[in-house]
Design an enzyme around this catalytic site. Structure first.
Site, mmCIF file in Angstrom:
data_model
loop_
_atom_site.group_PDB
_atom_site.id
_atom_site.type_symbol
_atom_site.label_atom_id
_atom_site.label_comp_id
_atom_site.label_asym_id
_atom_site.label_seq_id
_atom_site.Cartn_x
_atom_site.Cartn_y
_atom_site.Cartn_z
ATOM 1 N N GLY A 53 0.841 -1.193 0.000
ATOM 2 C CA GLY A 53 0.000 0.000 0.000
ATOM 3 C C GLY A 53 0.876 1.243 0.000
ATOM 4 O O GLY A 53 2.085 1.157 0.211
ATOM 5 N N GLN A 55 1.304 3.460 2.157
ATOM 6 C CA GLN A 55 1.994 3.643 3.443
ATOM 7 C C GLN A 55 2.598 2.334 3.946
ATOM 8 O O GLN A 55 2.668 2.093 5.152
ATOM 9 C CB GLN A 55 1.043 4.240 4.486
ATOM 10 C CG GLN A 55 0.826 5.734 4.330
ATOM 11 C CD GLN A 55 2.131 6.526 4.463
ATOM 12 O OE1 GLN A 55 3.021 6.166 5.207
ATOM 13 N NE2 GLN A 55 2.233 7.613 3.708
ATOM 14 N N SER A 56 3.024 1.476 3.022
ATOM 15 C CA SER A 56 3.545 0.163 3.397
ATOM 16 C C SER A 56 4.817 0.254 4.257
ATOM 17 O O SER A 56 5.811 0.857 3.849
ATOM 18 C CB SER A 56 3.853 -0.628 2.123
ATOM 19 O OG SER A 56 4.644 -1.759 2.430
ATOM 20 N N ASN A 57 4.755 -0.368 5.433
ATOM 21 C CA ASN A 57 5.941 -0.462 6.294
ATOM 22 C C ASN A 57 6.940 -1.460 5.712
ATOM 23 O O ASN A 57 8.147 -1.307 5.847
ATOM 24 C CB ASN A 57 5.541 -0.924 7.694
ATOM 25 C CG ASN A 57 4.549 0.018 8.330
ATOM 26 O OD1 ASN A 57 4.814 1.208 8.450
ATOM 27 N ND2 ASN A 57 3.385 -0.498 8.723
ATOM 28 N N CYS A 59 7.469 -2.044 2.523
ATOM 29 C CA CYS A 59 8.214 -1.400 1.428
ATOM 30 C C CYS A 59 9.313 -0.499 1.979
ATOM 31 O O CYS A 59 10.447 -0.509 1.495
ATOM 32 C CB CYS A 59 7.262 -0.602 0.530
ATOM 33 S SG CYS A 59 6.239 -1.674 -0.512
#
Ligand SMILES: *Cc1c(COP(=O)(O)O)cnc(C)c1O
Length: 309
Positions: A53, A55-57, A59
């Site tokens: 997403g 706001q992917s942690n 990534c």
């Protein structure tokens, strides 16, 4: 968490700080990436590609790991291109990752296109599936369970329940396998962030069994060791409601401890609700496994700071 335990009048609450795992504000993906990227390096990869997403942690931690290892990195993020960069998105950019927005296209399809273009450019790209929730990645949490049990032995404490936020299944799969292998007899309760109970439980069992095969675990995983509660899906993935907002504020003010808006805020909201209902008894000792994500907070300032109505 002495003050929070007292305030809730319930069980003795402890926290395992995987928001402190080290990679650019930490989080649970660092433990999974430790093993997944071991595989990438063994295969001679020079460029990491993953997806998530906006706001992917996962990534953001992948971008940080790529920087530490001197590898290139492309992140495929769901949704339309964003003009303002806040939270994890800002960190992705600071960490040097290339960002591709998938728009309304399937992120997996776009990630495979990026793979092809990197191959054409003469690179050795390595694709990390969503959340690094593979059998290899889950091994990070088998090791984390061993670490916890060693800490428990050292400090002569034990837990009746471990509660965590669960989504792409790798964290809980590793913990369940670790519990079977290293003899944790308590309950491991995953609070589902975005999936129905049966769906998430089956994925956890599948991954735990695959990871067990990979490392030659002797004991089989029993279905009853995998427990998911999907009663707290709220408005959907990454939709901050009263449950998350209240939980984040309560813990911040009682303990000086920050939770994240998408995962740990929701899991803590569930824990507080379950204590209130008596579903988790006041004589229990509970470990809240903090899986990170705090870097996303600023991207959710509107729903988090809305005044009480
Ligand atoms: C990804 C993530 C989770 C969920 O972990 P899974 O292994 O995907 O189930 C929980 N908390 C945070 C902060 C995360 O980033």
């Amino acid at each position: 968490m002495r003050r929070l335990s007292k305030q809730l009048g319930g069980p003795e609450l402890w926290v395992k700080r995987d928001d402190q795992t080290g990679l650019a504000t930490g989080g649970n993906k660092s433990r999974k990436l430790e093993y997944q990227l071991g595989d990438a390096l063994a295969q001679g990869a020079d460029h990491l590609i993953t997806l998530g997403g906006p706001q992917s942690n996962h990534c953001r931690q992948t971008a940080a790991a790529a920087a530490r290892l001197g590898l290139g990195c492309t992140l495929v993020l769901g949704g339309p291109p964003l003009t303002t960069s806040l939270g994890n998105l800002l960190l992705d950019d600071l960490l040097g990752a290339e960002i591709v927005f998938a728009g309304n296209r399937d992120r997996d399809v776009v990630a495979h296109e990026v793979m092809k273009s990197k191959l054409t450019a003469g690179k050795k790209p390595y694709l990390i599936p969503l959340g690094a929730s593979t059998a290899v990645g889950s091994i990070g949490y088998v090791k984390a369970m061993k670490e916890l049990l060693d800490q428990c032995a050292e400090h002569e404490i034990g837990f009746d329940t471990i509660l965590l936020a669960s989504s792409s299944a790798g964290t809980q799969a590793g913990l369940v396998l670790g519990a079977t292998m290293h003899g944790f007899g308590g309950r491991i309760l995953g609070i589902s962030i975005d999936a129905e109970r049966n769906d998430l439980e089956s994925r956890i069992i599948g991954l735990a069994r695959d990871a067990g095969q990979l490392i030659g675990a002797a004991k089989p995983i029993s279905r009853t060791s995998v427990e998911v509660n999907a009663d707290y899906l709220g408005g959907g993935y990454a939709v901050v409601g009263q449950l998350e907002r209240q939980a984040i504020r309560t813990v911040a003010r009682a303990e000086g401890l920050l939770l994240d808006p998408v995962y740990t805020g929701r899991a803590m909201g569930a824990l507080i609700d379950l204590i209130g209902k008596g579903a988790i008894g006041s004589e229990e000792r509970v470990l809240f496994w903090h899986t990170g994500g705090v870097a996303a907070l600023s991207a959710f300032s509107a729903p988090l700071s809305t005044p009480e109505t």
